[in-house]
Design a protein around this motif. Sequence first.
Motif, short mmCIF file in Angstrom:
data_model
loop_
_atom_site.label_atom_id
_atom_site.label_comp_id
_atom_site.label_asym_id
_atom_site.label_seq_id
_atom_site.Cartn_x
_atom_site.Cartn_y
_atom_site.Cartn_z
N PHE A 104 3.76 2.34 6.13
CA PHE A 104 2.44 2.48 5.53
C PHE A 104 1.93 1.12 5.06
O PHE A 104 2.71 0.17 4.89
N ASN A 156 -1.03 -0.48 2.20
CA ASN A 156 -1.95 -0.13 1.13
C ASN A 156 -2.50 -1.42 0.51
O ASN A 156 -1.75 -2.18 -0.11
N GLU A 198 -4.43 -1.95 -1.98
CA GLU A 198 -4.35 -1.99 -3.44
C GLU A 198 -2.99 -2.55 -3.88
O GLU A 198 -2.88 -3.36 -4.79
N LEU A 199 -1.95 -2.09 -3.18
CA LEU A 199 -0.59 -2.52 -3.48
C LEU A 199 -0.43 -4.02 -3.22
O LEU A 199 0.18 -4.74 -4.02
N LEU A 233 -2.15 -5.89 -5.97
CA LEU A 233 -1.43 -5.75 -7.24
C LEU A 233 -0.19 -6.64 -7.27
O LEU A 233 0.08 -7.33 -8.26
N LYS A 234 0.55 -6.65 -6.17
CA LYS A 234 1.75 -7.48 -6.12
C LYS A 234 1.41 -8.95 -6.31
O LYS A 234 2.08 -9.67 -7.05
N ARG A 248 -1.11 -10.15 -7.77
CA ARG A 248 -1.56 -10.37 -9.14
C ARG A 248 -0.37 -10.42 -10.11
O ARG A 248 -0.32 -11.26 -11.01
N ILE A 249 0.58 -9.52 -9.91
CA ILE A 249 1.75 -9.51 -10.78
C ILE A 249 2.49 -10.84 -10.68
O ILE A 249 2.84 -11.47 -11.69
N ALA A 250 2.73 -11.28 -9.45
CA ALA A 250 3.43 -12.55 -9.24
C ALA A 250 2.66 -13.68 -9.91
O ALA A 250 3.24 -14.52 -10.62
N HIS A 286 8.34 -10.30 -0.21
CA HIS A 286 8.62 -9.17 -1.07
C HIS A 286 9.28 -8.07 -0.27
O HIS A 286 9.10 -7.97 0.94
N HIS A 287 10.06 -7.28 -0.95
CA HIS A 287 10.68 -6.11 -0.35
C HIS A 287 10.13 -4.90 -1.07
O HIS A 287 10.11 -4.86 -2.29
N LEU A 288 9.69 -3.93 -0.34
CA LEU A 288 9.31 -2.67 -0.97
C LEU A 288 9.69 -1.51 -0.08
O LEU A 288 9.27 -1.44 1.08
#
Lengths: 152, 152
Positions: free
Chosen positions: B116, B118, B120-121, B124-125, B127-129, B139-141
Motif C-alpha cells: 500500500f 499513503n 499522508e503517511l 508525516l514520517k 515531518r517527524i524526522a 525507513h522501514h514500515l
Amino acid sequence: MVVEDEAVGEAGVLSRIEALCAEKGLRMTEPRRVIARVLSDSEDHPDAEELYDRVKAIDSSISLATIYRTMKLFEEMSIVSKRDFGDGRARYERKSGPEDHHHHMIDVESGEVIEFYNQELEDLKKRIAHDLGFELVDHHLELFGVRRKKKH
Amino acid sequence: MVVEDEAVGEAGVLSRIEALCAEKGLRMTEPRRVIARVLSDSEDHPDAEELYDRVKAIDSSISLATIYRTMKLFEEMSIVSKRDFGDGRARYERKSGPEDHHHHMIDVESGEVIEFYNQELEDLKKRIAHDLGFELVDHHLELFGVRRKKKH
DNA sequence: ATAACTGCAAAACATTTGCTCACAC
DNA sequence: GTGTGAGCAAATGTTTTGCAGTTAT
C-alpha cells in the motif's frame, strides 16, 4: 521519590512476570528472575549477547541459550518487544504496557537510536490497516536519517 | 497496450541496470543479466533462496553467492530494496523509481503481503524526522494484522 | 514425583568471504 | 592484458535444538 518509583517499577515487572508465568503454568526460576531484573534495569535496546553479558555479571552460570529461550518466552508473554534495527541481530526492549509504545529514529551515521511517539502516526496506521480490511495486531516502524546540518 | 507497457517496462529496467553498471565502471555479465531479468519478472518479494531457484531455472551454473553479491550491488545502485518481514531472512523487490514507493501490510494468519501507499503517511514520517532534527534517508514500515471479520 | 527448565555442545540458518579461475572491457 | 566478477567451499554470526541432568511445584 525517583528511587521509590524505580523500586515500584521493578517490583511491578517482576510480579507481573510471576503472575503471567503462574497463569501459563510456567516456573519462576532463577535465570528468569535474573533476566527479568536485567531487563527492567535496561533503558536501551540490548541484543542477545549484550543481555548475556549483563546476566552473566549477576549469575555466570546462565547460558546464552537460556537468554534466547527466555526472550522468546517473554515475547510471547508481551514482556519484551523484539526489534530489528537493520544489523543482523535482534534487539530486545522491555514493554511495560501499551502506554510506553514508541518507535525509533536511527542515526545512520552514529548508530544512535532516538525513541519517539506520535499519536497522529498511531491513528493513521490504525486507519490504514482498517481501510485495507485488517485489524492491526503489530507493526514495525523505524526511521533512518542523518542529523540535519544547520544552514551555516 | 498493456503488453507494450510491460515490454517497455522490462526493457527499461534492464537497460537501466546496464546503464548504472556502466556508470559505476561495473561489468554487465551473464549472471547479472539473468538476475536482472528474474527481478524484473518478479511481482513478489522473493528471498535469496527463491531468487536462486528462479535464476537456476534459466542458468543453472549461477551460484547462491552471486545472488547475494548481486543483491548487495543492486541495492547500492538503488535497483532493489531489501525488506524484512520478520522471518529471519531478507526479501528483495525491484525498485523502478521513487514513484513506486510503498509499504506492506502482512496478514499474520496467511502470510499474505498487501502493498500500500499513503501520502499522508509519507508526509508525516518526513515531518517527524524533521522535528527530531533529522533528514530522512530511509525507513522501514510493516503493518501486521488479521483480516477483520464482518460483523455478521 | 514429575514435568518444566537448564547448560552444553552440536546443528541449523542466512549470509559473507578467500581463493583461484574466467571473462568483460 | 588486466582487473573485475564468478563458482566453490569454507567461515561467520546469530539463533535453535537434542540430550541428559536439575529444579520448582
